[in-house]
Design a protein around this motif. Structure first.
Motif, mmCIF file in Angstrom:
data_model
loop_
_atom_site.group_PDB
_atom_site.id
_atom_site.type_symbol
_atom_site.label_atom_id
_atom_site.label_comp_id
_atom_site.label_asym_id
_atom_site.label_seq_id
_atom_site.Cartn_x
_atom_site.Cartn_y
_atom_site.Cartn_z
ATOM 1 N N LEU A 1 44.992 19.641 1.234
ATOM 2 C CA LEU A 1 46.147 19.427 0.371
ATOM 3 C C LEU A 1 47.115 20.578 0.598
ATOM 4 O O LEU A 1 46.747 21.737 0.446
ATOM 5 N N GLN A 2 48.341 20.251 1.003
ATOM 6 C CA GLN A 2 49.397 21.245 1.192
ATOM 7 C C GLN A 2 50.398 21.090 0.062
ATOM 8 O O GLN A 2 50.988 20.026 -0.112
ATOM 9 N N GLY A 3 50.572 22.151 -0.727
ATOM 10 C CA GLY A 3 51.392 22.048 -1.924
ATOM 11 C C GLY A 3 52.522 23.052 -1.965
ATOM 12 O O GLY A 3 52.501 24.092 -1.293
ATOM 13 N N SER A 4 53.523 22.750 -2.781
ATOM 14 C CA SER A 4 54.745 23.550 -2.856
ATOM 15 C C SER A 4 55.251 23.579 -4.288
ATOM 16 O O SER A 4 55.334 22.534 -4.945
ATOM 17 N N VAL A 5 55.578 24.780 -4.769
ATOM 18 C CA VAL A 5 56.195 24.966 -6.084
ATOM 19 C C VAL A 5 57.640 25.392 -5.864
ATOM 20 O O VAL A 5 57.898 26.365 -5.153
ATOM 21 N N TRP A 6 58.579 24.666 -6.464
ATOM 22 C CA TRP A 6 59.998 24.925 -6.272
ATOM 23 C C TRP A 6 60.444 26.012 -7.244
ATOM 24 O O TRP A 6 60.575 25.795 -8.453
ATOM 25 N N LYS A 7 60.681 27.207 -6.731
ATOM 26 C CA LYS A 7 60.962 28.362 -7.584
ATOM 27 C C LYS A 7 62.193 28.189 -8.469
ATOM 28 O O LYS A 7 62.192 28.635 -9.628
ATOM 29 N N PRO A 8 63.292 27.564 -7.997
ATOM 30 C CA PRO A 8 64.459 27.419 -8.865
ATOM 31 C C PRO A 8 64.200 26.594 -10.129
ATOM 32 O O PRO A 8 64.989 26.677 -11.087
ATOM 33 N N ALA A 9 63.119 25.802 -10.140
ATOM 34 C CA ALA A 9 62.812 24.997 -11.327
ATOM 35 C C ALA A 9 62.001 25.774 -12.357
ATOM 36 O O ALA A 9 61.697 25.251 -13.435
ATOM 37 N N VAL A 10 61.651 27.010 -12.029
ATOM 38 C CA VAL A 10 60.803 27.838 -12.894
ATOM 39 C C VAL A 10 61.557 29.115 -13.231
ATOM 40 O O VAL A 10 62.253 29.685 -12.389
ATOM 41 N N GLY A 11 61.401 29.596 -14.462
ATOM 42 C CA GLY A 11 62.029 30.857 -14.841
ATOM 43 C C GLY A 11 61.384 32.027 -14.128
ATOM 44 O O GLY A 11 60.429 31.872 -13.355
ATOM 45 N N GLY A 12 61.894 33.221 -14.394
ATOM 46 C CA GLY A 12 61.360 34.403 -13.734
ATOM 47 C C GLY A 12 59.917 34.667 -14.127
ATOM 48 O O GLY A 12 59.616 34.933 -15.308
ATOM 49 N N ILE A 13 59.002 34.583 -13.184
ATOM 50 C CA ILE A 13 57.587 34.816 -13.456
ATOM 51 C C ILE A 13 57.004 35.707 -12.361
ATOM 52 O O ILE A 13 57.602 35.900 -11.302
ATOM 53 N N ASP A 14 55.825 36.222 -12.627
ATOM 54 C CA ASP A 14 55.064 36.968 -11.636
ATOM 55 C C ASP A 14 54.284 35.952 -10.806
ATOM 56 O O ASP A 14 53.329 35.341 -11.293
ATOM 57 N N TRP A 15 54.690 35.760 -9.556
ATOM 58 C CA TRP A 15 54.093 34.711 -8.734
ATOM 59 C C TRP A 15 52.651 35.036 -8.345
ATOM 60 O O TRP A 15 51.833 34.124 -8.183
ATOM 61 N N ALA B 1 55.799 22.978 -18.468
ATOM 62 C CA ALA B 1 55.319 22.240 -17.290
ATOM 63 C C ALA B 1 54.329 21.185 -17.746
ATOM 64 O O ALA B 1 53.558 21.388 -18.687
ATOM 65 N N ALA B 2 54.373 20.045 -17.069
ATOM 66 C CA ALA B 2 53.458 18.944 -17.368
ATOM 67 C C ALA B 2 53.285 18.105 -16.113
ATOM 68 O O ALA B 2 54.097 18.178 -15.188
ATOM 69 N N VAL B 3 52.237 17.306 -16.089
ATOM 70 C CA VAL B 3 52.015 16.368 -14.994
ATOM 71 C C VAL B 3 52.653 15.041 -15.356
ATOM 72 O O VAL B 3 52.446 14.516 -16.464
ATOM 73 N N LYS B 4 53.443 14.495 -14.446
ATOM 74 C CA LYS B 4 54.110 13.209 -14.682
ATOM 75 C C LYS B 4 53.055 12.099 -14.652
ATOM 76 O O LYS B 4 52.372 11.907 -13.643
ATOM 77 N N VAL B 5 52.909 11.391 -15.759
ATOM 78 C CA VAL B 5 51.835 10.405 -15.867
ATOM 79 C C VAL B 5 52.342 8.981 -16.026
ATOM 80 O O VAL B 5 51.545 8.057 -16.202
ATOM 81 N N GLU B 6 53.633 8.768 -15.947
ATOM 82 C CA GLU B 6 54.140 7.403 -16.023
ATOM 83 C C GLU B 6 55.455 7.293 -15.277
ATOM 84 O O GLU B 6 56.183 8.265 -15.114
ATOM 85 N N GLY B 7 55.720 6.084 -14.796
ATOM 86 C CA GLY B 7 56.972 5.809 -14.094
ATOM 87 C C GLY B 7 56.934 6.270 -12.664
ATOM 88 O O GLY B 7 56.260 7.218 -12.294
ATOM 89 N N GLY B 8 57.644 5.575 -11.809
ATOM 90 C CA GLY B 8 57.736 5.959 -10.406
ATOM 91 C C GLY B 8 56.521 5.526 -9.625
ATOM 92 O O GLY B 8 55.488 5.142 -10.164
ATOM 93 N N PRO B 9 56.603 5.569 -8.303
ATOM 94 C CA PRO B 9 55.487 5.198 -7.471
ATOM 95 C C PRO B 9 54.345 6.181 -7.601
ATOM 96 O O PRO B 9 54.530 7.313 -7.998
ATOM 97 N N GLY B 10 53.139 5.753 -7.246
ATOM 98 C CA GLY B 10 51.962 6.598 -7.376
ATOM 99 C C GLY B 10 51.852 7.606 -6.261
ATOM 100 O O GLY B 10 52.339 7.414 -5.171
ATOM 101 N N GLY B 11 51.166 8.731 -6.571
ATOM 102 C CA GLY B 11 50.855 9.721 -5.545
ATOM 103 C C GLY B 11 49.470 9.459 -5.014
ATOM 104 O O GLY B 11 48.527 9.402 -5.769
ATOM 105 N N GLY B 12 49.325 9.329 -3.709
ATOM 106 C CA GLY B 12 47.988 9.095 -3.201
ATOM 107 C C GLY B 12 47.998 8.768 -1.737
ATOM 108 O O GLY B 12 49.024 8.756 -1.079
ATOM 109 N N GLY B 13 46.794 8.496 -1.207
ATOM 110 C CA GLY B 13 46.655 8.208 0.203
ATOM 111 C C GLY B 13 46.873 9.447 1.041
ATOM 112 O O GLY B 13 47.261 10.494 0.555
ATOM 113 N N SER B 14 46.636 9.334 2.334
ATOM 114 C CA SER B 14 46.780 10.496 3.202
ATOM 115 C C SER B 14 48.224 10.957 3.301
ATOM 116 O O SER B 14 48.501 12.068 3.716
#
Length: 239
Positions: free
Chosen positions: A177-191, A123-136
């Motif tokens: 901040l309302q956030g969501s983790v997409w489980k199918p993109a992650v292997g089997g883990i203890d949530w 896992a990593a934070v996307k730091v280049e390319g695409g539009p920016g995340g921000g604003g309300s």
């Protein structure tokens, strides 16, 4: 300053959205961070405050009457059938409240990426390319979440697949901040373990003390009134 970790609750879409907003507006410890992970009573989708209901329904035309609600935050359509959902409120007393929205977005996702890494997940934070995340409204150009990663989303570094995104709303009481983790993109883990690592990382990054707290004593009539509002046609058709 403290970060209050609240108990997990399960609710319908309108109830979950109403409770997130009340944690911003009516939490009795206004100077504290507050965090909650929550579940969904039925298959649910939420959509961003600025999105048009007709367009949203077109995107979900193949779904069988999902529990649907407009969020108080921005962003795109989120499928909650296979996600791990959380809400974080940053109080106005903290420096992050007045920082650029992209800064708070990035910090939270850096903590989440590190929590995933702690459990052996790429896992990593996307730091280049695409539009920016921000604003309300969260990431710019949001349509359907998890179809494309935006700047400062959490992604798989090997494939670029989106793992997590979020949307924000700032007012005079704080930043939700309302956030969501997409489980199918992650292997089997203890949530539950992921949640623990994530919350501990947030507390460390914000320089606050992590404190487990019981669910706050919110006014029952106000809670029900806001749930009814969020379930109403007027709120759903706001745009």
């Amino acid at each position: 300053m403290e970060l209050h970790c609240l108990p997990t609750r399960t609710g319908a879409a309108a109830e979950n959205m109403a409770l997130d907003f009340l944690l911003l507006q009516r939490y009795p410890y206004a100077a504290a961070f507050r965090f909650r992970h929550y579940e969904w009573r039925a298959p649910a989708f939420t959509f961003g405050f600025g999105q048009k209901l007709g367009w949203v329904r077109d995107q979900l035309a193949g779904e069988d009457r999902p529990d649907l609600c407009r969020r108080p935050t921005g962003g795109g359509i989120v499928d909650h059938r296979h996600d791990w959902t959380y809400a974080l409120v940053i109080p106005r007393e903290h420096a992050l409240w007045e920082a650029r929205a992209s800064q708070s977005y990035r910090l939270v996702h850096e903590c989440l990426a590190r929590a995933l890494q702690d459990l052996g997940q790429p896992a990593a934070v996307k730091v280049e390319g695409g539009p920016g995340g921000g604003g309300s409204a969260g990431p710019a150009g949001a349509g359907v979440c998890f179809q494309q990663a935006e700047l400062f989303d959490v992604v798989r570094p090997d494939t670029g697949e989106k793992i997590a995104g979020a949307a924000q709303k700032r007012n005079k009481r704080g930043l939700l901040l309302q956030g969501s983790v997409w489980k199918p993109a992650v292997g089997g883990i203890d949530w539950d373990l992921l949640g623990g690592h994530f919350i501990a990382g947030l507390a460390e990054a914000a320089g606050v003390t992590l404190t487990p707290m019981p669910w706050p004593d919110l006014a029952e009539e106000e809670v029900q009134g806001l749930v009814d509002q969020y379930a109403s046609p007027e709120w759903m058709e706001y745009r």
